[in-house]
Design an enzyme around this catalytic site. Structure first.
Site, PDB file in Angstrom:
ATOM      1  N   ASP A   1       0.548   4.057   1.390  1.00 16.69           N
ATOM      2  CA  ASP A   1       0.726   4.660   2.711  1.00 16.69           C
ATOM      3  C   ASP A   1       1.518   3.763   3.668  1.00 16.69           C
ATOM      4  OD1 ASP A   1      -1.080   2.666   3.323  1.00 16.69           O
ATOM      5  OD2 ASP A   1      -2.733   4.009   3.835  1.00 16.69           O
ATOM      6  N   ARG A   2       2.044   2.673   3.134  1.00 16.18           N
ATOM      7  CA  ARG A   2       2.879   1.710   3.891  1.00 16.18           C
ATOM      8  C   ARG A   2       2.088   0.923   4.933  1.00 16.18           C
ATOM      9  NH1 ARG A   2       5.177   2.964  -0.531  1.00 16.18           N
ATOM     10  NH2 ARG A   2       7.430   2.824  -0.558  1.00 16.18           N
ATOM     11  N   LEU A   3       0.762   1.047   4.941  1.00 14.47           N
ATOM     12  CA  LEU A   3      -0.066   0.153   5.757  1.00 14.47           C
ATOM     13  C   LEU A   3      -0.402  -1.064   4.900  1.00 14.47           C
ATOM     14  CD1 LEU A   3      -2.390   2.701   7.591  1.00 14.47           C
ATOM     15  CD2 LEU A   3      -0.431   1.444   8.511  1.00 14.47           C
TER      16      LEU A   3
ATOM     17  N   GLN B   1       0.851  -1.187   0.000  1.00 11.33           N
ATOM     18  CA  GLN B   1       0.000   0.000   0.000  1.00 11.33           C
ATOM     19  C   GLN B   1       0.892   1.244   0.000  1.00 11.33           C
ATOM     20  OE1 GLN B   1      -3.174  -1.920  -0.575  1.00 11.33           O
ATOM     21  NE2 GLN B   1      -3.671   0.109   0.182  1.00 11.33           N
TER      22      GLN B   1
END
Length: 246
Positions: A209-211, A207
């Site tokens: 957003d790094r989530l 993702q």
């Protein structure tokens, strides 16, 4: 991809590669990988779906390429890429020289890990399991399905062993060709397949957003006792699944 190319261009123009500036755009929140997207709660079925998409993605030249990790008798890890030639409900099969470093490691410790990474899809699959040799008959059958040049190459190479030069391999190869002639059947060398029977398969989707999304499947003697419907969920065919934090 445009941002990544720009950063690479800037890096090439400077004397120092700016690895810390490399940042690829992954999936957006609307494209998150959710549990309800998994039609059949069995990791082999999900893997086939993901692999099928990878096969249809032109930018992925070798969708069956995977990193295989083993551990030596001394406890030292080693990693290399192999080509997975079969993926079934039993597990994942690859082929190698039985005198190679990976084969020596597997003989001492059959616990291995395999990782696929399909960059254009922003997806990866991690597998942990136990490797075992397939039957000599199945190894021979696949060996003779390979191009003849590949068969001769496998016979010529003492994989992972020290050799004096590239010319040495060329001379051995030439000797085999001369001995067999243009049509002689190449005998099976010390070479064959391993089947990795997994007890863990994790699916990862990146993702922006790094989530990142991580859903892990596990199976084993005690895993079903962990099912609580909140963190650990019942899958099919003895598997349980759970979401992991990125």
């Amino acid at each position: 991809m445009r941002l990544l190319r720009t950063v690479r261009t800037m890096s090439q123009a400077s004397s120092e590669v700016q690895l810390s500036a490399l940042r690829l755009k992954y999936c957006e929140r609307k494209d998150a990988f959710l549990e309800e997207n998994i039609k059949v709660k069995n990791p082999f079925c999900l893997f086939r779906d993901w692999l099928e998409l990878a096969l249809k993605t032109p930018e992925i030249l070798e969708p069956n390429a995977a990193a295989l990790a083993t551990v030596s008798p001394a406890g030292k890890p080693s990693n290399r890429f192999v080509l997975v030639k079969e993926a079934t409900a039993e597990g994942f099969t690859f082929f190698t020289n039985y005198g190679s470093r990976k084969a020596d490691d597997i003989k001492a410790n059959p616990n291995v890990a395999i990782s696929f990474y399909w960059l254009p899809l922003r997806r990866s699959v991690r597998i942990e399991g136990v490797a075992e040799k397939i039957s000599p008959e199945d190894s021979l059958k696949y060996f003779h399905q390979r191009p003849r040049a590949s068969q001769i190459g496998a016979a010529a190479s003492p994989q992972s062993q020290r050799i004096p030069s590239r010319n040495y391999l060329d001379e051995v190869e030439a000797g085999i060709k001369q001995k067999l002639g243009p049509d002689g059947e190449v005998p099976l060398p010390n070479w064959g397949g391993y089947l990795v029977r997994p007890d863990l398969i994790e699916f990862w989707q990146g993702q922006t957003d790094r989530l990142h999304d991580r859903i892990r499947f596990r199976r084993g003697d005690e895993v079903e006792s962990e099912i609580d419907g909140k963190l650990v969920h019942k899958g099919e065919d003895g598997w349980v699944y759970e979401r992991l934090a990125p």
